[in-house]
Write a protein that holds these residues in place. Structure first.
Motif, PDB file in Angstrom:
ATOM      1  N   THR A 177     -18.527  99.140 -32.903  1.00 48.31           N
ATOM      2  CA  THR A 177     -17.550  98.663 -31.936  1.00 48.31           C
ATOM      3  C   THR A 177     -18.213  97.670 -30.992  1.00 48.31           C
ATOM      4  N   ILE A 178     -17.505  96.572 -30.714  1.00 50.29           N
ATOM      5  CA  ILE A 178     -17.945  95.558 -29.767  1.00 50.29           C
ATOM      6  C   ILE A 178     -16.796  95.338 -28.800  1.00 50.29           C
ATOM      7  N   ASN A 179     -17.026  95.752 -27.559  1.00 48.68           N
ATOM      8  CA  ASN A 179     -15.971  95.713 -26.538  1.00 48.68           C
ATOM      9  C   ASN A 179     -14.690  96.375 -27.031  1.00 48.68           C
ATOM     10  N   GLY A 180     -14.870  97.486 -27.725  1.00 48.33           N
ATOM     11  CA  GLY A 180     -13.733  98.269 -28.185  1.00 48.33           C
ATOM     12  C   GLY A 180     -13.134  97.837 -29.497  1.00 48.33           C
ATOM     13  N   THR A 181     -13.519  96.672 -30.021  1.00 49.04           N
ATOM     14  CA  THR A 181     -13.018  96.210 -31.311  1.00 49.04           C
ATOM     15  C   THR A 181     -13.879  96.784 -32.424  1.00 49.04           C
ATOM     16  N   ALA A 182     -13.242  97.361 -33.439  1.00 52.59           N
ATOM     17  CA  ALA A 182     -13.969  98.043 -34.509  1.00 52.59           C
ATOM     18  C   ALA A 182     -14.279  97.102 -35.667  1.00 52.59           C
ATOM     19  N   ILE A 183     -15.510  97.170 -36.150  1.00 54.42           N
ATOM     20  CA  ILE A 183     -15.921  96.524 -37.392  1.00 54.42           C
ATOM     21  C   ILE A 183     -16.156  97.659 -38.387  1.00 54.42           C
ATOM     22  N   LYS A 184     -15.435  97.649 -39.480  1.00 48.68           N
ATOM     23  CA  LYS A 184     -15.372  98.809 -40.363  1.00 48.68           C
ATOM     24  C   LYS A 184     -16.210  98.639 -41.633  1.00 48.68           C
ATOM     25  N   ASP A 185     -16.502  99.777 -42.244  1.00 47.84           N
ATOM     26  CA  ASP A 185     -17.232  99.830 -43.513  1.00 47.84           C
ATOM     27  C   ASP A 185     -18.562  99.086 -43.412  1.00 47.84           C
ATOM     28  N   VAL A 186     -19.316  99.390 -42.350  1.00 51.63           N
ATOM     29  CA  VAL A 186     -20.630  98.769 -42.153  1.00 51.63           C
ATOM     30  C   VAL A 186     -21.691  99.623 -42.843  1.00 51.63           C
ATOM     31  N   LEU A 187     -22.560  98.967 -43.605  1.00 49.92           N
ATOM     32  CA  LEU A 187     -23.645  99.654 -44.291  1.00 49.92           C
ATOM     33  C   LEU A 187     -24.979  99.231 -43.691  1.00 49.92           C
ATOM     34  N   VAL A 188     -25.980 100.086 -43.847  1.00 44.73           N
ATOM     35  CA  VAL A 188     -27.348  99.741 -43.478  1.00 44.73           C
ATOM     36  C   VAL A 188     -28.215  99.946 -44.706  1.00 44.73           C
ATOM     37  N   GLY A 189     -28.946  98.933 -45.090  1.00 41.49           N
ATOM     38  CA  GLY A 189     -29.788  99.024 -46.280  1.00 41.49           C
ATOM     39  C   GLY A 189     -30.697  97.813 -46.376  1.00 41.49           C
ATOM     40  N   GLU A 190     -30.686  97.148 -47.525  1.00 39.34           N
ATOM     41  CA  GLU A 190     -31.516  95.976 -47.769  1.00 39.34           C
ATOM     42  C   GLU A 190     -30.629  94.738 -47.879  1.00 39.34           C
ATOM     43  N   VAL A 191     -31.028  93.656 -47.192  1.00 42.66           N
ATOM     44  CA  VAL A 191     -30.245  92.418 -47.174  1.00 42.66           C
ATOM     45  C   VAL A 191     -31.089  91.283 -47.738  1.00 42.66           C
ATOM     46  N   TRP A 192     -30.562  90.613 -48.756  1.00 41.13           N
ATOM     47  CA  TRP A 192     -31.263  89.508 -49.411  1.00 41.13           C
ATOM     48  C   TRP A 192     -30.350  88.292 -49.483  1.00 41.13           C
ATOM     49  N   LEU A 193     -30.947  87.134 -49.280  1.00 40.04           N
ATOM     50  CA  LEU A 193     -30.256  85.858 -49.435  1.00 40.04           C
ATOM     51  C   LEU A 193     -30.617  85.251 -50.780  1.00 40.04           C
ATOM     52  N   GLY A 194     -29.613  84.834 -51.550  1.00 42.57           N
ATOM     53  CA  GLY A 194     -29.825  84.121 -52.804  1.00 42.57           C
ATOM     54  C   GLY A 194     -29.388  82.680 -52.656  1.00 42.57           C
ATOM     55  N   SER A 195     -30.273  81.732 -52.964  1.00 41.41           N
ATOM     56  CA  SER A 195     -29.946  80.318 -52.759  1.00 41.41           C
ATOM     57  C   SER A 195     -30.534  79.472 -53.882  1.00 41.41           C
ATOM     58  N   GLY A 196     -30.163  78.184 -53.885  1.00 39.68           N
ATOM     59  CA  GLY A 196     -30.664  77.274 -54.904  1.00 39.68           C
ATOM     60  C   GLY A 196     -29.558  76.420 -55.477  1.00 39.68           C
ATOM     61  N   GLN A 197     -29.667  76.109 -56.781  1.00 36.44           N
ATOM     62  CA  GLN A 197     -28.660  75.265 -57.403  1.00 36.44           C
ATOM     63  C   GLN A 197     -27.922  76.010 -58.499  1.00 36.44           C
ATOM     64  N   SER A 198     -27.541  75.348 -59.573  1.00 34.30           N
ATOM     65  CA  SER A 198     -26.524  75.899 -60.472  1.00 34.30           C
ATOM     66  C   SER A 198     -26.921  77.181 -61.184  1.00 34.30           C
ATOM     67  N   ASN A 199     -28.215  77.401 -61.439  1.00 36.59           N
ATOM     68  CA  ASN A 199     -28.569  78.645 -62.114  1.00 36.59           C
ATOM     69  C   ASN A 199     -28.488  79.853 -61.187  1.00 36.59           C
ATOM     70  N   MET A 200     -28.522  79.615 -59.867  1.00 40.77           N
ATOM     71  CA  MET A 200     -28.210  80.700 -58.938  1.00 40.77           C
ATOM     72  C   MET A 200     -26.699  80.826 -58.771  1.00 40.77           C
TER      73      MET A 200
END
Length: 390
Positions: free
Chosen positions: A86-109
């Protein structure tokens, strides 16, 4: 005297206060937060407004600056979910905590799961409620942007077909190995060179990369004439295509637009629009599949300097020390003599701390620049992180 109930006035005031707090696209329903390290949550509000954040037993408060920006930090989180923030009473739902990875590049990604080997079976079994994916909309920007367009999606057979096949197989392998939620951010654009993904500051700070600016200056100088030729080609193509359709034939390919203002090859253009807005978001690391567009006589050898600078640039921008940066060495393909040079440049990049390379020379397709076996690519990338120093 107004008969408007006082309690309704208070509710309207509270709603207005809550509405003043705005969050970036990444801070939304189904988001995944990185476990084990401090996590930043940020946004905008009216100048001076107090912001209160509650999550996983923690409370953080702060005040929006004169420019309306605010930023709060959560202490290291434990893998869990689904939870509610909750941020100032507004709810953000279905939040998970785990591992976060960014995938980037060109067409094969960018290569989607629905094109991979055995994709029908893979999609049918892509039911992982603890794997969430955020796809960044493609955009070129002249300056670092504040936000991206996109939304978190839960991994289901309905959503999975358009996921990056490499990042999906990578994330699935880590999820099954670590038994924690996975957040996969996808930010890619087919056919783009590494200099488009590198910040202007990094490009300008290394004299060895001056060639990037020099080449682009020539592109811009030649653009008016190139655009005039292109417009004539398109005019001729429109006529030819219409005749082909009328005859029941397949029209020829539309002429390719010339490089110029707003083109995805613009140095720093994709960094500005598709990477810079992500840098406040805490991640574990990056997977990268790119290099084909730099495998030329002019760029293949220089790539080792450019790619190293880009990796260090991203690490500096995130401010998360030497986070793991894993990349795919170019697969086997019937190409020019400079692909081996580019592969050598990729290998040289392993001199940077906490980098890892998935070798795919044995699983490429000599006649197809987009090999369909992405399962092994994702698995080979996933075998690397636990071997790197944390």
């Amino acid at each position: 005297m107004s008969k408007f109930p006082k309690w309704l006035s208070l509710c309207a005031l509270a709603g207005a206060l809550h509405a003043a707090v705005k969050l970036p696209a990444l801070i939304s329903d189904h988001m995944v937060l990185q476990q084990g390290v401090p996590v930043r949550i940020w946004g905008t509000a009216d100048p001076g407004e107090m912001v209160r954040l509650e999550f996983q037993g923690q409370t953080a408060t702060g005040k929006a600056a004169e420019n309306g920006k605010w930023s709060l930090w959560l202490k290291p989180l434990s893998a869990a979910g689904p939870l509610e923030m909750t941020i100032n009473g507004t709810a953000i739902k279905d939040v998970l905590v785990g591992e976060v990875w960014l995938g980037s590049g060109q067409s094969n990604m960018e290569f989607a799961l629905n094109q991979a080997v055995n994709h029908e079976e893979e999609i049918a079994h892509a039911d992982y409620p603890l794997i969430h994916v955020f796809l960044v909309k493609r955009i070129v920007a002249g300056q670092p942007a504040d936000d991206v367009v996109g939304a978190w999606q839960v991994c289901t057979p309905q959503n999975a077909p358009r996921f990056s096949a490499v990042e999906y197989f990578f994330g699935r392998a880590l999820h099954n190995y670590l038994h924690v939620p996975m957040g996969l951010i996808e930010s890619y654009w087919g056919g783009t060179p590494a200099q488009s993904w590198t910040s202007a500051a990094a490009l300008q700070s290394d004299a060895a990369l001056q060639y990037v600016a020099d080449e682009w200056d020539r592109v811009l100088a030649n653009y008016p004439a190139a655009k005039e030729r292109y417009d004539k080609q398109v005019e001729a193509w429109d006529k030819t295509a219409a005749e082909a359709r009328a005859a029941g034939k397949t029209p020829p390919n539309r002429p390719a637009a010339p490089q110029g203002p707003g083109h995805p090859n613009t140095p720093a253009g994709l960094y500005n629009g598709m990477i810079a807005p992500l840098t406040p978001y805490t991640i574990r690391g990056v997977i990268w599949y790119q290099g084909e567009s730099n495998a030329s006589q002019a760029h293949a050898y220089r790539y080792r300097r450019l790619f190293s600078d880009m990796i260090q640039d991203w690490r500096n921008q995130w401010g998360e020390d030497d986070f793991p940066f894993l990349f795919v060495q170019l697969a086997n393909f019937k190409s020019n003599a400079y692909w081996p040079v580019l592969r050598e440049s990729q290998t040289e990049t392993l001199s940077l701390r906490n980098t890892g390379m998935a070798v795919t020379i044995d699983i490429g397709m000599s006649s197809d620049i987009h090999p369909k076996n992405k399962q092994d690519v994702g698995m080979r990338l996933a075998l690397t992180p636990h071997r790197l120093s944390r």
